[in-house]
Design an enzyme around this catalytic site. Structure first.
Site, PDB file in Angstrom:
ATOM      1  N   TYR A   1       8.837  43.015   6.648  1.00 49.23           N
ATOM      2  CA  TYR A   1       8.451  41.726   6.067  1.00 49.23           C
ATOM      3  C   TYR A   1       7.055  41.805   5.449  1.00 49.23           C
ATOM      4  CZ  TYR A   1      12.462  40.060   8.805  1.00 49.23           C
ATOM      5  OH  TYR A   1      13.720  39.900   9.348  1.00 49.23           O
ATOM      6  N   LEU A  23      19.751  28.476   9.293  1.00 46.35           N
ATOM      7  CA  LEU A  23      19.727  27.308   8.390  1.00 46.35           C
ATOM      8  C   LEU A  23      20.303  27.684   7.032  1.00 46.35           C
ATOM      9  CD1 LEU A  23      16.059  26.155   9.219  1.00 46.35           C
ATOM     10  CD2 LEU A  23      18.194  25.431  10.317  1.00 46.35           C
ATOM     11  N   ILE A  67      16.598  31.914  15.314  1.00 50.07           N
ATOM     12  CA  ILE A  67      15.205  32.146  14.879  1.00 50.07           C
ATOM     13  C   ILE A  67      14.968  31.566  13.483  1.00 50.07           C
ATOM     14  CG2 ILE A  67      14.575  34.112  16.323  1.00 50.07           C
ATOM     15  CD1 ILE A  67      15.662  35.939  13.997  1.00 50.07           C
ATOM     16  N   ARG A 112      13.146  30.007  10.322  1.00 49.57           N
ATOM     17  CA  ARG A 112      11.785  30.274   9.819  1.00 49.57           C
ATOM     18  C   ARG A 112      11.288  29.086   9.021  1.00 49.57           C
ATOM     19  NH1 ARG A 112      11.246  31.242   3.975  1.00 49.57           N
ATOM     20  NH2 ARG A 112      13.256  32.244   4.314  1.00 49.57           N
ATOM     21  N   ASN A 133      12.566  21.770  13.940  1.00 50.43           N
ATOM     22  CA  ASN A 133      13.506  22.767  14.461  1.00 50.43           C
ATOM     23  C   ASN A 133      13.452  22.822  15.996  1.00 50.43           C
ATOM     24  OD1 ASN A 133      14.144  23.313  11.826  1.00 50.43           O
ATOM     25  ND2 ASN A 133      12.824  25.113  11.666  1.00 50.43           N
TER      26      ASN A 133
HETATM   27  N1  LIG Z   1      17.769  41.104  10.840  1.00 49.53           N
HETATM   28  C1  LIG Z   1      17.865  40.797   9.574  1.00 49.53           C
HETATM   29  O1  LIG Z   1      18.378  41.582   8.750  1.00 49.53           O
HETATM   30  C2  LIG Z   1      17.352  39.472   9.107  1.00 49.53           C
HETATM   31  C3  LIG Z   1      17.706  38.978   7.837  1.00 49.53           C
HETATM   32  C4  LIG Z   1      17.235  37.726   7.472  1.00 49.53           C
HETATM   33  C5  LIG Z   1      16.432  37.011   8.337  1.00 49.53           C
HETATM   34  N2  LIG Z   1      16.058  37.527   9.545  1.00 49.53           N
HETATM   35  C6  LIG Z   1      15.166  36.776  10.476  1.00 49.53           C
HETATM   36  O2  LIG Z   1      15.716  35.485  10.660  1.00 49.53           O
HETATM   37  C7  LIG Z   1      14.758  34.498  10.286  1.00 49.53           C
HETATM   38  C8  LIG Z   1      15.451  33.282   9.737  1.00 49.53           C
HETATM   39  O3  LIG Z   1      16.172  33.562   8.544  1.00 49.53           O
HETATM   40  P1  LIG Z   1      15.616  33.134   7.099  1.00 49.53           P
HETATM   41  O4  LIG Z   1      14.155  33.019   7.155  1.00 49.53           O
HETATM   42  O5  LIG Z   1      16.184  34.089   6.113  1.00 49.53           O
HETATM   43  O6  LIG Z   1      16.327  31.744   6.825  1.00 49.53           O
HETATM   44  P2  LIG Z   1      16.478  30.339   7.597  1.00 49.53           P
HETATM   45  O7  LIG Z   1      15.680  30.297   8.827  1.00 49.53           O
HETATM   46  O8  LIG Z   1      17.939  30.080   7.672  1.00 49.53           O
HETATM   47  O9  LIG Z   1      15.895  29.318   6.514  1.00 49.53           O
HETATM   48  C9  LIG Z   1      14.555  29.343   6.137  1.00 49.53           C
HETATM   49  C10 LIG Z   1      14.353  28.268   5.077  1.00 49.53           C
HETATM   50  O10 LIG Z   1      14.617  26.988   5.631  1.00 49.53           O
HETATM   51  C11 LIG Z   1      13.507  26.108   5.386  1.00 49.53           C
HETATM   52  N3  LIG Z   1      13.386  25.254   6.584  1.00 49.53           N
HETATM   53  C12 LIG Z   1      13.103  25.647   7.846  1.00 49.53           C
HETATM   54  N4  LIG Z   1      13.154  24.624   8.703  1.00 49.53           N
HETATM   55  C13 LIG Z   1      13.460  23.530   7.964  1.00 49.53           C
HETATM   56  C14 LIG Z   1      13.639  22.167   8.281  1.00 49.53           C
HETATM   57  N5  LIG Z   1      13.536  21.726   9.537  1.00 49.53           N
HETATM   58  N6  LIG Z   1      13.945  21.303   7.269  1.00 49.53           N
HETATM   59  C15 LIG Z   1      14.073  21.749   6.002  1.00 49.53           C
HETATM   60  N7  LIG Z   1      13.916  23.038   5.637  1.00 49.53           N
HETATM   61  C16 LIG Z   1      13.611  23.930   6.612  1.00 49.53           C
HETATM   62  C17 LIG Z   1      12.328  27.007   5.171  1.00 49.53           C
HETATM   63  O11 LIG Z   1      11.412  26.420   4.279  1.00 49.53           O
HETATM   64  P3  LIG Z   1       9.995  25.813   4.753  1.00 49.53           P
HETATM   65  O12 LIG Z   1       9.086  26.999   4.947  1.00 49.53           O
HETATM   66  O13 LIG Z   1       9.626  24.936   3.616  1.00 49.53           O
HETATM   67  O14 LIG Z   1      10.240  25.052   6.019  1.00 49.53           O
HETATM   68  C18 LIG Z   1      12.969  28.218   4.496  1.00 49.53           C
HETATM   69  O15 LIG Z   1      13.098  27.989   3.099  1.00 49.53           O
HETATM   70  C19 LIG Z   1      13.876  35.251   9.274  1.00 49.53           C
HETATM   71  O16 LIG Z   1      12.668  34.590   8.997  1.00 49.53           O
HETATM   72  C20 LIG Z   1      13.749  36.589   9.950  1.00 49.53           C
HETATM   73  O17 LIG Z   1      12.794  36.521  11.005  1.00 49.53           O
HETATM   74  C21 LIG Z   1      16.538  38.739   9.948  1.00 49.53           C
END
Ligand SMILES: NC(=O)c1ccc[n+]([C@@H]2O[C@H](COP(=O)([O-])OP(=O)(O)OC[C@H]3O[C@@H](n4cnc5c(N)ncnc54)[C@H](OP(=O)(O)O)[C@@H]3O)[C@@H](O)[C@H]2O)c1
Length: 286
Positions: free
Chosen positions: A56, A198, A242, A244, A254
């Site tokens: 990251y 999300l 998790i 973000r 969240n």
């Molecule tokens: N192992 C892997 O290959 C892999 C792949 C992808 C992700 N991950 C991990 O999983 C975590 C989560 O996945 P992700 O970050 O891809 O996506 P996510 O958590 O599904 O979505 C993140 C998005 O949602 C928004 N958001 C968060 N809380 C919100 C709320 N309460 N209301 C409205 N919007 C909200 C955030 O924007 P704002 O900042 O504006 O809130 C951001 O744009 C990652 O950060 C990472 O640590 C792992």
């Protein structure tokens, strides 16, 4: 129903079920100050689990987390990071791990994951993980982006059954893992860490956040659609999520989703709109 805060790993460790993701943090989308404040708002509210990776922002997310957790009680935190597949072998894994620890400003990780499968044999990665564990640099290790066939192969490798978690993409509109992966993991005592719970604020599936069933359930709970997506993932007590966010407001929203218990009627409505899989589907990844 009261939210079950932790899940028991195969070595008896209790791992928090709701944490904070960090992909894209530390990359200038918002100021570092705002993002650190967001993570700290979570920590102050009671969040203990933070998920990050050497990938990251080429380490910038880990450095940001390091700043955010500075001054907090290390023992209360549950820190997860991930090693690139090409670094998950002899010599390299230890170097990656030590660099992650330096950026985070800690002397051990609670969990270290192989980010996805690469060409280094699983047996070699398991050996390196176990050696890091024996040296006290990690408390547990796991994998990510593994499907059922990968988990079975891992469990055939000596020590492979010490894998503590598998982190995969899982959200209401991407339920493929429910078909045979989650049942297999459940039978083998390996919880899932759901990433993109999300659906990246709905952007991974058009129509998800605006879906009538999601909106109706949200309204019934006085919640946002995003909180319902989270409550859906967390309905299983062997699931860790998790989400973000780079804003304190969303981090706290969240965290508050722990208070939402979806009823059988809610789940039936969500199932109708986004049915569970009826056959094997390829593993969804981001
Ligand atoms: N192992 C892997 O290959 C892999 C792949 C992808 C992700 N991950 C991990 O999983 C975590 C989560 O996945 P992700 O970050 O891809 O996506 P996510 O958590 O599904 O979505 C993140 C998005 O949602 C928004 N958001 C968060 N809380 C919100 C709320 N309460 N209301 C409205 N919007 C909200 C955030 O924007 P704002 O900042 O504006 O809130 C951001 O744009 C990652 O950060 C990472 O640590 C792992």
């Amino acid at each position: 129903m009261t939210f079950i805060e932790t899940v028991r790993l195969n070595d008896g460790t209790l791992m928090p079920r709701l944490g904070m993701g960090t992909w894209y943090l530390g990359e200038g989308r918002r100021s570092a100050r705002t993002e650190i404040a967001a993570l700290r708002a979570g920590l102050d509210a009671g969040v203990r689990l933070i998920d990050t990776a050497e990938m990251y922002g080429d380490g910038r997310a880990e450095s940001l987390v390091g700043e955010a957790i500075d001054g907090y009680d290390r023992e209360r935190l549950f820190l997860v990071s991930k090693v690139y597949p090409h670094n998950a072998g002899r010599g390299k894994l230890r170097r990656s791990l030590e660099a992650s620890l330096r950026r985070l400003g800690v002397d051990y990780l609670d969990m270290y994951l192989l980010h996805w499968r690469g060409s280094i044999p699983l047996a070699e990665t398991v050996d390196c993980m176990e050696a890091a564990k024996a040296d006290g640099l990690i408390a547990n290790w796991g994998v990510s982006n593994f499907d059922t066939v990968d988990m079975k192969e891992l469990f055939r490798v000596p020590g492979g059954d010490r894998c503590a978690v598998n982190q995969d993409l899982y959200h209401l509109a991407s339920r493929g893992v429910e078909y045979d992966l989650l049942p297999w993991m459940h039978d083998h005592g390996v919880p899932m860490m759901a990433y993109c719970p999300l659906a990246q604020a709905g952007s991974l599936r058009r129509g998800l956040v605006g879906n009538a069933a999601v909106r109706k359930v949200a309204a019934a709970h006085g919640a946002t659609p995003m909180q319902i997506l989270l409550a859906f993932v967390l309905r299983r007590d062997d699931m860790i999520a998790i989400p973000r966010s780079g804003t304190a407001e969303h981090v706290l929203a969240n965290w508050a989703a722990r208070d939402i218990t979806l009823t059988d009627d809610d789940l039936a409505a969500l199932d109708d709109a986004f049915p569970a899989p009826t056959s094997k589907e390829p593993l969804d990844m981001e």
